[in-house]
Write an enzyme that holds these catalytic residues in place. Structure first.
Site, PDB file in Angstrom:
ATOM      1  N   SER A  70       0.812  -1.212   0.000  1.00  0.00           N
ATOM      2  CA  SER A  70       0.000   0.000   0.000  1.00  0.00           C
ATOM      3  C   SER A  70       0.853   1.273   0.000  1.00  0.00           C
ATOM      4  O   SER A  70       0.350   2.358  -0.262  1.00  0.00           O
ATOM      5  CB  SER A  70      -0.929   0.019   1.213  1.00  0.00           C
ATOM      6  OG  SER A  70      -1.836  -1.045   1.158  1.00  0.00           O
ATOM      7  N   CYS A 102      -9.633  -2.400   3.150  1.00  0.00           N
ATOM      8  CA  CYS A 102      -8.884  -1.191   2.800  1.00  0.00           C
ATOM      9  C   CYS A 102      -9.216  -0.717   1.395  1.00  0.00           C
ATOM     10  O   CYS A 102     -10.351  -0.336   1.149  1.00  0.00           O
ATOM     11  CB  CYS A 102      -7.385  -1.431   3.012  1.00  0.00           C
ATOM     12  SG  CYS A 102      -6.476   0.111   3.113  1.00  0.00           S
ATOM     13  N   HIS A 153      -7.316  -2.865   8.827  1.00  0.00           N
ATOM     14  CA  HIS A 153      -6.590  -4.097   8.516  1.00  0.00           C
ATOM     15  C   HIS A 153      -6.761  -5.148   9.605  1.00  0.00           C
ATOM     16  O   HIS A 153      -5.999  -5.162  10.559  1.00  0.00           O
ATOM     17  CB  HIS A 153      -5.102  -3.791   8.322  1.00  0.00           C
ATOM     18  CG  HIS A 153      -4.830  -3.077   7.050  1.00  0.00           C
ATOM     19  ND1 HIS A 153      -4.426  -3.720   5.905  1.00  0.00           N
ATOM     20  CD2 HIS A 153      -4.941  -1.771   6.729  1.00  0.00           C
ATOM     21  CE1 HIS A 153      -4.297  -2.843   4.931  1.00  0.00           C
ATOM     22  NE2 HIS A 153      -4.597  -1.647   5.397  1.00  0.00           N
ATOM     23  N   GLU A 207      -5.911  -8.080   9.556  1.00  0.00           N
ATOM     24  CA  GLU A 207      -4.737  -8.958   9.629  1.00  0.00           C
ATOM     25  C   GLU A 207      -3.612  -8.306  10.434  1.00  0.00           C
ATOM     26  O   GLU A 207      -2.595  -8.969  10.715  1.00  0.00           O
ATOM     27  CB  GLU A 207      -4.241  -9.310   8.219  1.00  0.00           C
ATOM     28  CG  GLU A 207      -3.382  -8.250   7.513  1.00  0.00           C
ATOM     29  CD  GLU A 207      -4.172  -7.025   7.033  1.00  0.00           C
ATOM     30  OE1 GLU A 207      -5.394  -6.985   7.237  1.00  0.00           O
ATOM     31  OE2 GLU A 207      -3.561  -6.101   6.461  1.00  0.00           O
TER      32      GLU A 207
END
Ligand SMILES: Nc1ncnc2c1ncn2[C@@H]1O[C@H](COP(=O)(O)OP(=O)(O)O)[C@@H](O)[C@H]1O
Ligand SMILES: Nc1ncnc2c1ncn2[C@@H]1O[C@H](COP(=O)(O)OP(=O)(O)O)[C@@H](O)[C@H]1O
Ligand SMILES: [Mg+2]
Ligand SMILES: [Mg+2]
Lengths: 1065, 355
Positions: free
Chosen positions: B47, B247, B332, B334
């Site tokens: 990103s 996202c 996020h 994760e």
């Protein structure tokens, strides 16, 4: 969910006297909580026996009881005040344990008091080591292999299963009290018993030692919606084996990968959930074996703690305040983050600086104790510093400790490395020394088991220090800036360049190297915060505030140490509040996280920095104060006064030349002479060799002390030339030595007064219980004086007035006297707030510091409308609390050198009752019946006879050593002579151990009697038997016993006392 | 031994620094993260393509670097700016952080006033910046001012990795890789999914050929409005199979649902962002890394629920179109680096599509 409406009155318990392991951090959290609860409309009833706290100021709670924190007393308070709820999580281990006691005794049920913040099951699950382990097992959370034991036999069996070395961890204690590590069966035998007695439930966890593993702490806050946040991760630089309170710690954790960090975060929250802490703060401790990744939970505390105070100050997140509001029903997302103003409290602070805590030890005060760190806490204070790099925070912290005794350095690199294998209080100083001797980070790490990353940082700091070992004038702006960015302070540069701090500051200013100021904003710069909380660094942009009004700067007292504790913080906070009330902006400078003064909400602006000239000059350059106050933070700021004035910074209050006049022995002696006042005869021996001549001129007994030390260190009373020789060999004083005529059996008197330079107002004339010769900080004292006649009182008042005026005091002054019969001798005058200012303020209801601030700002005594000082029928007693139980090998006798860490207070209708209540608050439960053991030195025997006679008549059985027994017998008293320790079995120590003695009266004789007496006193200490070590204390104790032994009936709220005092005027 | 270096912003802010990585000159959108841990995970997050990453936390690189901490096969930010960069081996691996950066050819600097940079971006908004170990102030500033901005650039294809199949069992999820972090894929697998990773240029027919139980749209760099291929893809498949986005994937789902996306003043990048769940009012501490956000029209949109809201600025953090079986979160779950509060979302997702 907003605040609960079904409760109205909340009882808050404080943590009592300052002891090692429980200091001013609970004043900070408790005060914050009381404010928060009252803001929400609750009525707060507070109990805390410690007068040196802000929380016991009459305005903090609705009802304030300066009373003993014990079951009976608090039960009586509950019966009187009928609170709906009890919040036990803010007063440390003391409050938590007391809450359990109140519950178990049925008191909470009886009066319908709900425990909020943590219920009894939660407390048990967290504090009972056995239940905790079971709870962790059930939740699948890893803990170390260990056994719960409650006898030596069980401990031995455990040791066979687990193998040495072992760690002993008593349940329901704090600061690791009673615990330790045992490497052999002999050590285990010695320690197990002590550990078991230390635990209120007689339970000890025996564990395999994992000394050397990494130690980490997480501060968790949870609300009733099960939202949990981590306020801060803290890494202990000293690995496992050194109590976290004695470790240098850093936030955020420095050496953890994100994977490790998140694992700990997850487990920390799981622990809090498993234990069931529904609302509030908790601290979870971890050990991590770095090479295998093995992670175990060490313990959790279901309450705010020393670490949570630290975390609050390291992050700007006020855990105690939030915890209090969560306990009454709010959730995290309903509460604002006051610093940003725009975001809620349900977030995790982001730091863009390094926060480092360093402990302050006082081993020099407890001789005979080997200065080795272990799993029980021994430090007496700490500093917290912030920097934009690890080095900056570390270097500032080293300085901020204000060591009185420079760290001892080894004589070779190999000696240094060998010495690092054992954790000692000066290990970082030794490491730095070793760096200069060529040690590498790897060598430091393998010698000390400190993580190599930290060792590398220390090597870098040492390199930076070496880089400026040049001529000051040769240093460029870049050199000086780099030095500061590496963590050096101006004093470090001065030491390296062999110049003075003042010269370095001047040179730095010439080079235009000035610190930048940064806000502690909880968010690493992400939001524009209106934070009042700052630190300095050497960056390219400053966030220095612009003062909008007239500024007063108050200098704090730095780390707590013996002789300079929270009572000075009380004074500073009062001054800040006074200045604000008078329309000034108050700025605080201090580096002690265990205080109210470093609560960012207390002053208009807080600079968390070492209290040094460098800091004051730089802060003054930003704040442009109309006045700096140096007389409220003890000796720390007082020592800076002269240099501050020289730097052209306006100082308010007693001017530096007056301070010098009072502090310089020669000049002060001349002043007294000029005023026609008496002082004990004294001489200055220019060196140790001339002490003999001086004592000869004065005559024995004498009081000897070296000239260069403060705080009464290395003072001794010598009765003979042999004593003097022994003293000189032991202490090896460098430089001049003061020799004073020691006044025997003198009544010591302590006076606090206000002065405007001309007129003086006497705030309190306190009489000490113990005779002169016991340091004023260690003796009990009473207000008003009990044995002095009106003529003496008037004369003392007049003398204080004369001295204050002659010195030129503006603000507070404290004068100590010794009175022998009718003769009054001046011992010393301190041109500053004294340790007793909070006590006097609370006993009389007159806020001394507030008045002092007005005097410093130019008002006169006449302007203040002060009352006639008359404590309206009440008698207040202050008793010292000593740290001996932490140092079991030391002899718990009192002397001219201060050892107390804290104090308690009690107010009653008579001296005997107040003294009894104060003893109770100090943890000395005077018996109402039973056996008294008496052993008095010859000089005390006549008094011992009358004391023992009174006890005998009251029905006590008398026991005595041979000589004392003979004296008692000769006076016709029934007495059983008990064997000395050297005389075999069933001796006095055995009797004490077996519970056959309820009170010990033992006054130390000369050095020869020391050993036997010392064993008796140590035994009393160990088995919790009240022990009077001076004849005066013994007499007061007997009076107290005869008055009913400090019955907790009818506790007095300070608000009622003050009302009575002011209406009686 | 460290060369001096320079950091500039297009509005003329110039900061001194020193090189601790590769030599060179880079430009990009200057952003900061307030996350205090996981530096290696951060720089390997795709990103950050097209951006220069400034760490607000001062001590970076304390525990070394190693292969176990990568979110992708390379370093994505154009350059990295730190206050203090370490270079000792440590728990993450035997290589020092500076050495690792240098070996990965990353232009990296430290000894820079990162707080000033952070505060500047906060006050003045995201903007272009440059880092150089070679150029002078004026040269670098001129270069920065001619560099392209991030807005309007489709970077998803560039950030995307190769096609790959992960996991062996469970429902098939086709994951559109717009610059997907490795731990998203591994979390899906751990949650019990079989994951077919495909590029953003994939056609709906190709997706359906996998006979998937769900479509997943990953995180990724840049402006969601500029990502050409994915929105039509989602539109085509919406209603046919469940869709889950994270996202950038969340933003693209929103656009597919005809919602708009806007650029935030300076983005959300950190590991401490509180997000409130609509359905039970609970708060998750989340990891965020985005410069754009989804917006709903006033009064909302029929069929679309805002499931999560940022407590920092009230922006949309999660949406759901229950009828269409589509959900997404802006943050996020994760983590890596950061708290695992939202990790349950993967298991939830796999459980839902398994049914
Ligand atoms: N098994 C162990 N091996 C080595 N050190 C230990 C062990 N358990 C505890 N310690 C050390 O003892 C200290 C005090 O123990 P702890 O249970 O936290 O006591 P307290 O309740 O006083 O905080 C810890 O900070 C840690 O350094
Ligand atoms: N001449 C003296 N005779 C008897 N006791 C003394 C004398 N001088 C000092 N003391 C005792 O020693 C204690 C400490 O001395 P002081 O001068 O007050 O030192 P400090 O600066 O530590 O307060 C006093 O509180 C008092 O009990
Ligand atoms: Mg502990
Ligand atoms: Mg004194």
């Amino acid at each position: 969910m907003p605040a609960r409406t079904d409760i109205r009155t909340i009882l808050v318990l404080g943590s009592g006297p300052i002891v090692i392991g429980q200091a001013g951090e609970f004043d900070y959290s408790g005060t914050q909580a009381c404010h928060a609860l009252r803001e929400d409309g609750f009525r707060v009833v507070l109990v805390n026996s410690n007068p040196a706290t802000i929380m016991t100021d009459p305005g903090v709670a609705d009802r304030t009881y300066i009373e003993s924190l014990d079951l009976e007393t608090v039960s009586a308070i509950i019966a009187k005040e009928r609170p709906d709820a009890l919040l036990p999580t803010l007063g440390g281990q003391t409050a938590l344990n007391l809450a359990v006691e109140l519950f178990e005794a049925g008191v909470l049920d009886q009066y319908g008091v709900e425990l909020i913040g943590a219920d009894v099951d939660v407390i048990r699950r967290a504090e009972d080591r056995e239940v905790f382990r079971a709870c962790m097992h059930e939740a699948g959370i890893p803990v170390l292999d260990g056994r719960i034991v409650s006898s030596l036999a069980e401990a031995t069996t455990a040791a066979e299963a687990l193998g040495f070395p072992l760690i002993l961890r008593p349940a329901f204690t704090m600061g690791g009290e009673g615990g330790g590590s045992a490497a052999t069966p002999e050590e285990l035998a010695r320690m197990a018993e002590r550990a078991i007695t230390a635990s209120p439930i007689g339970q000890v966890l025996v564990e395999r030692s994992i000394a050397g593993w990494g130690e980490f702490e997480f501060e968790v806050v949870r609300d009733r919606n099960d939202n949990a946040i981590i306020v801060c991760s803290i890494e202990n630089i000293d690995p496992m084996g050194v109590h976290t309170g004695d470790s240098v710690t850093v936030a955020p954790a420095m050496t953890l990968t994100d994977t490790e960090l998140q694992r700990m975060r997850d487990v920390a929250i799981a622990v809090v959930r498993a234990v069931g802490v529904e609302t509030g703060g908790a601290n979870v401790q971890f050990a991590l074996e770095r090479s295998t990744g093995e992670l175990v939970v060490i313990e959790m505390n279901p309450r705010v703690s020393r670490s949570s105070a630290l975390a609050s100050k390291a992050t700007g997140f006020p855990i105690a305040k939030i915890a209090a509001r969560l306990a009454i029903g709010y959730t995290l997302d309903e509460l604002p983050n006051d610093v940003t103003g725009v975001t809620p409290a349900s977030f995790e602070p982001a730091l863009d600086y390094v926060a480092l805590k360093m402990p302050r030890f006082a081993f020099e005060k407890v001789p005979a104790v080997v200065p080795v760190l272990s799993t029980y806490m021994q430090s007496v204070g700490e500093v917290l510093t912030l920097g934009r790099s690890f080095g900056e925070a570390f270097g500032k912290a080293l300085r901020a400790r204000e060591l009185d005794v420079p760290a001892e350095v080894p004589d070779s690199l190999s000696a240094a490395l060998a010495c690092l294998a054992t954790p000692r209080p000066d290990r970082y100083d030794v490491m730095l020394w070793a760096c200069d001797a060529g040690a590498t980070a790897g060598e430091l790490a393998s010698a000390s088991r400190v993580d190599p990353w930290f060792c590398d940082q220390i090597v870098q700091f040492a390199e930076a220090r070496r880089a400026v070992r040049r001529n000051l004038v040769e240093l460029t702006a870049d050199d000086v800036r780099s030095a500061h960015r590496a963590g050096l302070t101006d004093r470090d540069i001065a030491a390296a360049t062999e110049t003075t701090e003042v010269e370095v500051i001047a040179q730095r200013h010439r080079l235009e190297v000035r610190p930048s100021v940064h806000a502690v904003d909880t968010c690493a710069g992400e939001f524009a915060a209106a934070s009042p909380y700052f630190y300095t660094a050497y960056e390219t942009e400053t966030e220095a505030p612009s003062p909008s009004g007239k500024v007063i700067v108050v200098l704090g007292s730095g780390p707590n140490r013996i002789g300079q504790g929270v009572e000075f913080d009380y004074c500073c906070v009062q001054a800040v509040q006074a200045a604000r009330d008078l329309g000034y902006e108050a700025v605080m400078i201090n580096c002690n996280p265990e205080t109210v003064s470093t609560d960012q909400g207390v002053s208009d602006r807080l600079y968390l920095e070492p209290v040094t000239l460098e800091t004051v000059i730089e802060v003054a350059a930003i704040e442009r104060p109309v006045g700096v106050i140096t007389q409220l933070g003890g000796q720390t700021p007082l020592r800076l006064a002269e240099a501050i004035a020289q730097a052209g910074i306006p100082l308010i209050g007693t001017p530096p030349h007056a301070i010098d006049l009072a502090e310089d022995r020669g000049r002060f002696g001349a002043l007294l002479h000029g005023l026609g006042l008496r002082s004990p005869e004294w001489r200055v021996a220019p060196s140790a060799t001339e002490v003999g001549a001086a004592t000869e001129a004065i005559g024995f007994p004498v009081l000897i002390r070296p000239s260069y030390v403060l705080g009464g260190r290395a003072m001794a009373i010598c009765h003979s030339a042999a004593d003097v020789d022994e003293y000189l060999t032991r202490e090896r004083p460098q430089g001049a030595v003061f020799v004073d005529r020691f006044l025997e059996r003198a009544v010591e008197v302590d006076v606090d007064a206000l002065c405007d330079g001309q007129s003086t107002w006497i705030a309190g004339i306190m009489e000490h219980v113990e005779a002169a010769g016991i340091h004023s900080g260690d003796s009990a004292c009473v207000l008003p004086a009990q044995s002095l006649g009106p003529a003496t009182i008037d004369a003392i008042g007049a003398q204080v007035g004369a001295i204050a005026r002659a010195v030129g005091v503006v603000g507070l002054v404290n004068v100590q006297f010794a009175v022998v019969n009718e003769a009054i001798f001046v011992i010393e005058a301190n041109p500053r707030a004294s340790r007793t200012v909070p006590f006097v303020s609370k006993a009389t209801g007159v806020p001394l510091v507030r008045h002092a601030v007005r005097l410093m700002l130019g008002e006169s005594i006449a302007d203040l409308d002060l009352p006639e000082p008359r404590p309206g029928g009440y008698v207040a007693v202050k008793e010292a609390v000593l740290p001996f139980s932490r140092f079991p090998s030391t002899d718990p006798v009192l002397g001219p050198e201060m050892r107390a860490t804290g104090e308690v207070m009690a107010i009653r209708g008579s001296f005997a009752q107040a003294f009894a209540a104060a003893q109770r608050a100090a943890g000395q439960r005077l018996p109402r019946s039973g056996s008294v053991f008496v052993s008095a030195r010859d000089a005390d025997k006549p008094d011992a006879v009358s004391i023992a006679g009174a006890l005998g008549r009251a029905g006590f059985r008398l026991l005595a050593t041979e000589g004392t027994g003979r004296a008692l017998g000769a006076a016709g008293l029934q007495v059983e002579v008990v064997r000395r320790v050297s005389e075999g079995a069933d001796n006095v120590v055995d009797r004490i151990a077996a519970g056959g003695v309820d009170l010990v009266i033992n006054t130390p004789g000369g050095r020869s009697a020391h050993d036997d007496g010392a064993q008796i006193r140590r035994a009393a200490l160990r088995y919790g038997v009240p022990c009077a070590t001076t004849i005066e204390a013994a007499r007061a104790s007997v009076q107290a016993i005869l008055s009913g032994g400090g019955s907790p009936a009818r506790p007095l709220a300070i608000q009622d006392v003050h009302r009575a005092v002011s209406t009686s005027r | 031994m460290h060369r001096p270096a320079l950091v500039v912003l297009e509005d003329g802010l110039i900061l001194r620094a020193r090189s601790v990585g590769a030599d060179g000159t880079r430009t990009g959108e200057m952003v900061f993260t307030t996350s205090m841990s996981g530096y290696q995970e951060a720089v390997t997050d795709p990103s950050y393509l097209g951006q220069i990453l400034c760490f607000a936390a001062p001590m970076i690189g304390n525990y070394g670097a190693g292969p176990g901490y990568c979110e992708s096969g390379r370093v994505w930010p154009e350059a990295v700016i730190m206050r203090v960069a370490g270079n000792l081996p440590g728990a993450a691996g035997p290589m020092g952080w500076q050495t690792w950066l240098t070996e990965h050819g990353v232009v990296a600097v430290d000894d820079c006033d990162t707080r000033r940079l952070t505060r500047h971006l906060r006050d003045h908004g995201a903007m272009r910046g440059g880092v150089s170990t070679e150029l002078g102030d004026e040269e670098l500033l001129a270069l920065v001012r001619t560099a392209p901005t991030l807005d309007g650039r489709d970077l998803a294809a560039e950030a995307s990795g190769p096609r790959r199949s992960l996991g062996s069992d469970g429902p098939v999820v086709v994951a559109v890789d717009c610059g997907m972090k490795a731990s998203i894929a591994s979390e899906l697998v751990v949650a019990g999914a079989r994951v077919e990773v495909v590029p953003p240029t994939i056609s709906p027919a190709e997706v359906l050929a996998f006979d998937p139980q769900a479509l997943f749209i990953s995180n990724g760099p840049g402006d969601p409005a500029a990502v050409a291929d994915v929105v039509p893809l989602i539109r085509d498949l919406l209603g046919k199979i469940p869709v889950f986005g994270i996202c950038l994937g969340h933003q693209l789902l929103a656009r597919a649902l005809d919602l708009s996306t806007v650029k935030l003043p300076f983005g959300h990048r950190g590991a401490n962002h509180p997000v409130r769940r609509t359905h039970d009012g609970r708060v998750e501490v989340t990891v965020q890394n985005h410069g754009y956000a989804v917006e709903l029209p006033p009064g909302g949109r029929d069929g679309i629920e805002v499931t999560r809201t940022s407590l920092f600025d009230g922006s949309v953090e999660g949406i759901a179109a229950p009828e269409l079986r589509a959900w997404s979160v802006q943050y996020h779950p994760e983590a890596r680096p950061g708290p695992n509060d939202a990790a349950y979302l993967f298991a939830d997702f796999v459980e839902r599509i398994g049914k």
